[in-house]
Design a protein around this motif. Structure first.
Motif, PDB file in Angstrom:
ATOM      1  N   THR A 142       0.829  -1.209   0.000  1.00  0.00           N
ATOM      2  CA  THR A 142       0.000   0.000   0.000  1.00  0.00           C
ATOM      3  C   THR A 142       0.861   1.255   0.000  1.00  0.00           C
ATOM      4  O   THR A 142       0.603   2.202  -0.735  1.00  0.00           O
ATOM      5  CB  THR A 142      -0.916  -0.004   1.244  1.00  0.00           C
ATOM      6  OG1 THR A 142      -1.688  -1.209   1.226  1.00  0.00           O
ATOM      7  CG2 THR A 142      -1.839   1.194   1.255  1.00  0.00           C
ATOM      8  N   LYS A 143       1.898   1.234   0.849  1.00  0.00           N
ATOM      9  CA  LYS A 143       2.773   2.404   0.936  1.00  0.00           C
ATOM     10  C   LYS A 143       3.450   2.678  -0.407  1.00  0.00           C
ATOM     11  O   LYS A 143       3.596   3.824  -0.821  1.00  0.00           O
ATOM     12  CB  LYS A 143       3.852   2.172   2.014  1.00  0.00           C
ATOM     13  CG  LYS A 143       3.313   2.259   3.421  1.00  0.00           C
ATOM     14  CD  LYS A 143       3.322   3.684   3.935  1.00  0.00           C
ATOM     15  CE  LYS A 143       2.865   3.739   5.387  1.00  0.00           C
ATOM     16  NZ  LYS A 143       2.792   5.107   5.891  1.00  0.00           N
ATOM     17  N   LYS A 192       4.056   5.776  -5.361  1.00  0.00           N
ATOM     18  CA  LYS A 192       3.999   5.925  -6.815  1.00  0.00           C
ATOM     19  C   LYS A 192       2.971   6.981  -7.215  1.00  0.00           C
ATOM     20  O   LYS A 192       3.211   7.795  -8.107  1.00  0.00           O
ATOM     21  CB  LYS A 192       3.628   4.596  -7.469  1.00  0.00           C
ATOM     22  CG  LYS A 192       4.789   3.614  -7.577  1.00  0.00           C
ATOM     23  CD  LYS A 192       4.340   2.381  -8.340  1.00  0.00           C
ATOM     24  CE  LYS A 192       5.529   1.535  -8.787  1.00  0.00           C
ATOM     25  NZ  LYS A 192       5.071   0.324  -9.508  1.00  0.00           N
ATOM     26  N   LYS A 193       1.846   6.948  -6.535  1.00  0.00           N
ATOM     27  CA  LYS A 193       0.809   7.914  -6.895  1.00  0.00           C
ATOM     28  C   LYS A 193       1.271   9.334  -6.607  1.00  0.00           C
ATOM     29  O   LYS A 193       1.120  10.236  -7.434  1.00  0.00           O
ATOM     30  CB  LYS A 193      -0.472   7.607  -6.128  1.00  0.00           C
ATOM     31  CG  LYS A 193      -1.649   8.396  -6.654  1.00  0.00           C
ATOM     32  CD  LYS A 193      -2.922   8.172  -5.872  1.00  0.00           C
ATOM     33  CE  LYS A 193      -3.993   9.099  -6.413  1.00  0.00           C
ATOM     34  NZ  LYS A 193      -5.194   9.095  -5.590  1.00  0.00           N
ATOM     35  N   LEU A 232       2.136  -7.802  -6.872  1.00  0.00           N
ATOM     36  CA  LEU A 232       1.151  -6.794  -6.486  1.00  0.00           C
ATOM     37  C   LEU A 232       1.578  -5.361  -6.824  1.00  0.00           C
ATOM     38  O   LEU A 232       0.747  -4.470  -6.895  1.00  0.00           O
ATOM     39  CB  LEU A 232       0.848  -6.900  -4.982  1.00  0.00           C
ATOM     40  CG  LEU A 232       0.128  -8.189  -4.565  1.00  0.00           C
ATOM     41  CD1 LEU A 232      -0.001  -8.258  -3.050  1.00  0.00           C
ATOM     42  CD2 LEU A 232      -1.241  -8.295  -5.210  1.00  0.00           C
ATOM     43  N   THR A 233       2.888  -5.141  -6.964  1.00  0.00           N
ATOM     44  CA  THR A 233       3.333  -3.759  -7.191  1.00  0.00           C
ATOM     45  C   THR A 233       4.189  -3.606  -8.437  1.00  0.00           C
ATOM     46  O   THR A 233       4.497  -2.504  -8.852  1.00  0.00           O
ATOM     47  CB  THR A 233       4.198  -3.276  -6.007  1.00  0.00           C
ATOM     48  OG1 THR A 233       5.303  -4.175  -5.886  1.00  0.00           O
ATOM     49  CG2 THR A 233       3.419  -3.226  -4.726  1.00  0.00           C
ATOM     50  N   VAL A 264       8.849   4.391   5.706  1.00  0.00           N
ATOM     51  CA  VAL A 264       8.981   3.701   6.980  1.00  0.00           C
ATOM     52  C   VAL A 264       7.691   2.944   7.271  1.00  0.00           C
ATOM     53  O   VAL A 264       6.607   3.517   7.289  1.00  0.00           O
ATOM     54  CB  VAL A 264       9.299   4.682   8.118  1.00  0.00           C
ATOM     55  CG1 VAL A 264       9.425   3.935   9.441  1.00  0.00           C
ATOM     56  CG2 VAL A 264      10.563   5.463   7.815  1.00  0.00           C
ATOM     57  N   VAL A 265       7.833   1.636   7.465  1.00  0.00           N
ATOM     58  CA  VAL A 265       6.683   0.813   7.862  1.00  0.00           C
ATOM     59  C   VAL A 265       7.102   0.017   9.081  1.00  0.00           C
ATOM     60  O   VAL A 265       8.071  -0.737   9.020  1.00  0.00           O
ATOM     61  CB  VAL A 265       6.266  -0.163   6.726  1.00  0.00           C
ATOM     62  CG1 VAL A 265       5.074  -0.998   7.174  1.00  0.00           C
ATOM     63  CG2 VAL A 265       5.947   0.588   5.453  1.00  0.00           C
ATOM     64  N   GLY A 266       6.366   0.203  10.170  1.00  0.00           N
ATOM     65  CA  GLY A 266       6.717  -0.497  11.398  1.00  0.00           C
ATOM     66  C   GLY A 266       8.121  -0.099  11.827  1.00  0.00           C
ATOM     67  O   GLY A 266       8.467   1.082  11.852  1.00  0.00           O
ATOM     68  N   LYS A 267       8.920  -1.112  12.151  1.00  0.00           N
ATOM     69  CA  LYS A 267      10.265  -0.837  12.646  1.00  0.00           C
ATOM     70  C   LYS A 267      11.299  -0.738  11.524  1.00  0.00           C
ATOM     71  O   LYS A 267      12.478  -0.602  11.785  1.00  0.00           O
ATOM     72  CB  LYS A 267      10.679  -1.950  13.619  1.00  0.00           C
ATOM     73  CG  LYS A 267      10.009  -1.836  14.958  1.00  0.00           C
ATOM     74  CD  LYS A 267      10.482  -2.905  15.916  1.00  0.00           C
ATOM     75  CE  LYS A 267       9.815  -4.241  15.630  1.00  0.00           C
ATOM     76  NZ  LYS A 267      10.144  -5.247  16.677  1.00  0.00           N
TER      77      LYS A 267
END
Length: 871
Positions: free
Chosen positions: A735-736, A741-742, A772-773, A792-795
RNA sequence: GGGCGCUUAGCUCAGUUGGUUCAGAGCACUUGGUUUACACCCAAGGGGUCGGGGGUUCGAAUCCCUCAGCGCCCACCA
């Protein structure tokens, strides 16, 4: 490709309806399996399907189909109710149009007309229920006037009579002047109306003085037999022993003193008309007052009404007010709000009337019925209705069971003389004759005649869960032994007293066993503005038309999207659109599957293996939740979980990963597994959407398997939680990246490389990510040298290899994230440094806060580091 | 008059015994996207001081009190 882009429900539904009908698919016989039984709340025999029925019966169908998939011997008994007062009113109206007066033809002639009408209009609703997909056992269809059910009613009456619970009494009852019958208290509804309080001048005998008497019903002065005053009312003490003269009528009546009179209401003087008010009647009995009936059966005044003889009660009121005014006998008129009692069926204003009726003693019967619900032996969904039920049971009054109608079960009482002083209770006239002969061998049998009244409709409905299995006449037959007590009853809270409470009473009385385990109360279907749907307002869509337009499955789930138990449902046609879109989604998932080219020589792809592993756990997780929902009768919630499982998890993620890119083939093994999950999904969908699920199941499996015969509802399966977490984290990164990209105006097809140090992401998950990407996830020991865009996602941080200069934007984003996390850190630190928190909070909560702090500190470190590098 | 229930995002509603980032879902909305299952579609995103006030608690959408609004049921003030 044969299948069209859009799902066309019409042909599919016709096909399956014919199939189900042909082999009596849903019929049930006692077997060694456990039963799951539902009896339908029988709709009026001449009624037609409205949205309320649609909702109610869809829920029943969902429960029964689910039970069938669960392996129960599911039996749903359909049928209709003769609805005596409503049907009789329709027949009377029909006859009137033909210039036939009910009272000018014989009883049997009327009944013939009624049957003709019933045969012509009856049963339509049963066919409509089939259209919406109801999987009733149609071979068991019952009608409350069928011979066996009628006999059951008569037997019940006789049994209750023998037990001393039925009696005949002269009382003030609720009289419906339009239907010309009595009503039970439950059939009377109260509506607040603006009316007037008239103050009338009652002259005191042998005096020039007068008293003022307040009444809302001046036309009843013809029935006055006293003026009552509270004995503690000092104002009127001197009037003890006096008499007053009724205005216009000029009759002399006494003044009596009774505590039942409210000092503070009106003038404190109450005119007593014992024949036309329950309270007045009891005052009348106490003070031995005359009882003067001033009304005919149609609520026109009778000869006691003197010069108003023959006039309608409301017209008479107007005229008498004018006359009183003219004669200076009207002292005052005030506006007044009061509650009018109206007939639930005919909506005309109920007239209290003194008459002889049959009653059922309720106090003893109600006690066990109350306990059964209070003890939770019968469960109500939602629970709040237990209070309503309790209140009614604790304040129960005897049930007026006789009705002055023809259409219904005629009371099995026989008289031998005109004044009805002697009677016997018997199954038939012959039996009655024999009984009378025992008493008096010389009796003139021509004098013997049956009671004219029929029984209240609910006196047959309350036996429904027993009588449909013939358990009244044959209490030990196989059917009743097997199917009773039934499992669940689904109905509206408006008939909790009419029906639910009384079924509990009759079940415990006849069989010493509750009639059902669960009661599911549906809400009222309203329009999107919250108005109750009604014919008059024209805001009630015809469910059949909706089905024509959207398909039965779509209307079913459209209705259910927001129908929590007991809550009203605000219906809007757009809900059907949503339902239709969902059927189309399923249809197209199937079309996609059809396009798969399968090769037996290929191995399974890595990404497919991962997707299957993930979906297995996801499916099992959701199934657990769905099962929990069913356990608590949260049907809408179950549907929503399935909806998201199909749309989001199965279509948007699972199928997107496993579907081969243009022209490529799928391994045999993958294909079979994907198909098996499709099947598993169709099972979940089946109770809600029986048509499309059967259709797709057959198409998918190309065998003659049919869901309800060959598949079973899933039990809980294994869930790999840590894998699920890793995979869901991966979706978060997906998703990130899409968002990135958007924001950067990069095409979704553009391939980017993303570097990271998250060890939970292995090669296989990277292949899922690629699907998926269209981007590569690359594990890299050395992130520091890469001065590129950071997510940054989570840690963990993910460095996107993107050559355009995004430094400024990145720093802004990172600063925002930093602020948020610093704030969050402060809150946790404050909490942890609060000694009271440390002393009082349980360990797991404290540990949780510490973990949160660790995580947020790491995150802050990463963000700070990244920012400093950017600068 | 008595009783029950409700008030959370624009709408309809979830939110178990107070405690993991609990403020959620669906729809609607905004933005971008279409020869390759579906525009009846895909992707991303923005929305809320949990009706007001007070209290209990280390901690309240959640428990208590109070006020306001709404809904339902019951009851013989004529």
């Amino acid at each position: 490709m044969i299948t069209g882009k859009a799902y066309k429900p019409k042909d599919v539904e016709e096909k399956w309806l014919a199939k189900w009908k042909k082999n009596n698919r849903y019929s049930s016989q006692p077997s060694n399996k456990s039963p799951y039984t539902i009896v339908i709340p029988p709709p009026n025999v001449t009624g037609i399907l409205h949205m309320g029925h649609m909702l109610n019966n869809t829920i029943q169908d969902i429960l029964i189909r689910k039970a069938r998939l669960d392996g129960f011997n599911a039996c749903w008994v359909p049928g209709t109710d003769h609805a005596s007062i409503a049907t009789e009113a329709k027949v009377v109206k029909m006859l009137k149009e033909k210039n036939i007066n009910k009272h000018e033809i014989s009883r049997s002639e009327f009944i013939d007309h009624a049957w003709e009408w019933t045969n012509k209009h009856g049963g339509i609703i049963m066919d409509q229920l089939k259209r919406i997909g109801c999987s009733c056992d149609w071979t068991r269809t019952k009608f409350t006037l069928d011979d066996d059910l009628s006999e059951s009613v008569i037997e019940m009456f006789i049994k209750l009579f023998k037990d001393g619970l039925i009696y005949r009494d002269k009382r003030i009852v609720n009289w419906d002047p339009e239907a010309k019958t009595t009503l039970s208290n439950e059939e009377v509804i109260y509506v607040e109306k603006d009316s007037k309080l008239f103050f009338l001048k009652y002259k005191i005998q042998d005096s020039d003085e007068y008293i003022s008497v307040a009444t809302t019903r001046p036309e009843t002065i013809f029935g006055d037999s006293a003026i009552a005053i509270n004995p503690n009312d000092k104002r009127y003490k001197k009037l003890k022993g006096s008499k007053v003269i009724i205005p216009i009528v000029n009759r002399l009546i006494p003044i009596v003193f009774d505590e039942m009179v409210e000092k503070d209401f009106g003038t404190g003087c109450l005119k007593v008309t014992p024949a036309h008010s329950e309270k007045d009647f009891s005052i009348g009995i106490k003070h031995k007052l005359e009882c003067i009936d001033i009304f005919n059966d149609d609520a026109t005044l009778n000869k006691n009404g003197q010069h108003y003889n023959g006039l309608d009660r409301f017209l008479a009121r107007k005229k008498i007010v004018a006359e009183l005014d003219e004669k200076k006998l009207l002292l005052d008129t005030k506006k007044y709000k009061n509650k009018l009692s109206m007939s639930e069926r005919t909506s005309c204003i109920v007239e209290p009337k003194l008459s002889i009726q049959w009653f059922l003693k309720m106090d003893l019967l109600s006690k066990p019925a109350l306990d059964t619900v209070i003890n939770d032996e019968i469960k109500f969904y939602p629970k709040k209705y237990v209070n309503t039920y309790k209140h009614w049971m604790e304040n129960i009054r005897d049930w007026n069971i006789s009705r002055q109608l023809y259409w219904g079960h005629r009371i099995p009482v026989y008289y031998c003389n005109k004044n009805k002083s002697k009677f016997v209770v018997a199954k038939s006239r012959n039996e009655a004759v024999e009984e009378f002969k025992k008493i008096d061998s010389n009796i003139d049998t021509r004098e013997i005649f049956q009671e004219n009244d029929v029984l209240d409709t609910w006196f047959s409905s309350w036996l429904w869960p027993i009588s449909v299995f013939d358990g009244v006449r044959k209490p030990k037959n196989n059917d009743i032994n097997y199917y009773y007590p039934t499992s669940t009853i689904v109905t509206g809270p408006d008939i909790i007293f009419f029906w639910i409470a009384r079924m509990v009473i009759s079940g415990l009385y006849l069989r010493d066993e509750k009639p059902f385990e669960n009661v599911y109360f549906t809400g009222i279907v309203r329009d999107n503005k919250g108005k109750k749907m009604s014919k008059q307002l024209g805001n009630s869509p015809d469910p059949i038309e909706l089905i024509e337009k959207y398909g039965a499955d779509s209307v079913r789930i459209g209705l259910l999207f927001s129908a929590p138990a007991g809550n009203d449902l605000l219906f809007d046609e757009s809900l059907c659109v949503q339902g239709r879109n969902f059927t189309n989604k399923l249809w197209n998932a199937f079309r996609l599957f059809e396009t798969f080219k399968v090769s037996s020589e290929l191995d399974q792809k890595d990404s497919t293996i991962q997707a299957i592993k993930w979906f297995e756990s996801k499916y099992n997780l959701k199934v657990n939740k769905i099962n929990q929902c069913f356990k608590n009768f949260k049907i809408s919630e179950a549907l929503m979980i399935i909806y998201k499982l199909v749309w989001d998890d199965f279509c948007s993620i699972f199928l997107e990963i496993v579907k081969p890119k243009f022209g490529n083939e799928l391994s045999q093994e993958s294909s079979l597994l994907i198909k098996s999950y499709f099947n598993k999904i169709l099972v979940l969908i089946h109770p809600f959407m029986p048509f499309i699920s059967e259709e797709l199941f057959v198409k998918l499996n190309t065998k003659k398997e049919i869901i309800s015969e060959n598949l079973i509802w899933p039990k809980s399966g294994s869930i790999d939680n840590s894998f699920l977490r890793d995979f869901d984290d991966l979706i978060l990164i997906v998703t990130k990246v899409r968002n990135f990209k958007k924001q950067k105006n990069i095409s979704f097809k553009d391939e980017l490389s993303i570097f990271h140090q998250n060890k939970n992401i292995n090669e296989s998950l990277s292949s899922v990510f690629k699907k998926l990407t269209n981007c590569k996830l690359i594990f890299s020991e050395d992130l520091d040298s890469k001065d590129l865009s950071t997510i940054v996602v989570g840690k963990y941080k993910y460095i996107v290899d993107f050559n355009q200069d995004t430094k400024e934007d990145d720093i802004i984003e990172l600063r925002k994230a930093l602020d948020y996390n610093l704030g969050f850190k402060d809150i946790i630190e404050k909490k942890l440094s609060n000694s009271k928190f440390i002393e009082n909070a349980p360990n797991n909560v404290i540990q949780g806060e510490r973990n949160k702090l660790d995580d947020v500190l790491k995150k802050i470190e990463i963000i700070k580091e990244t920012i400093s590098k950017k600068n």
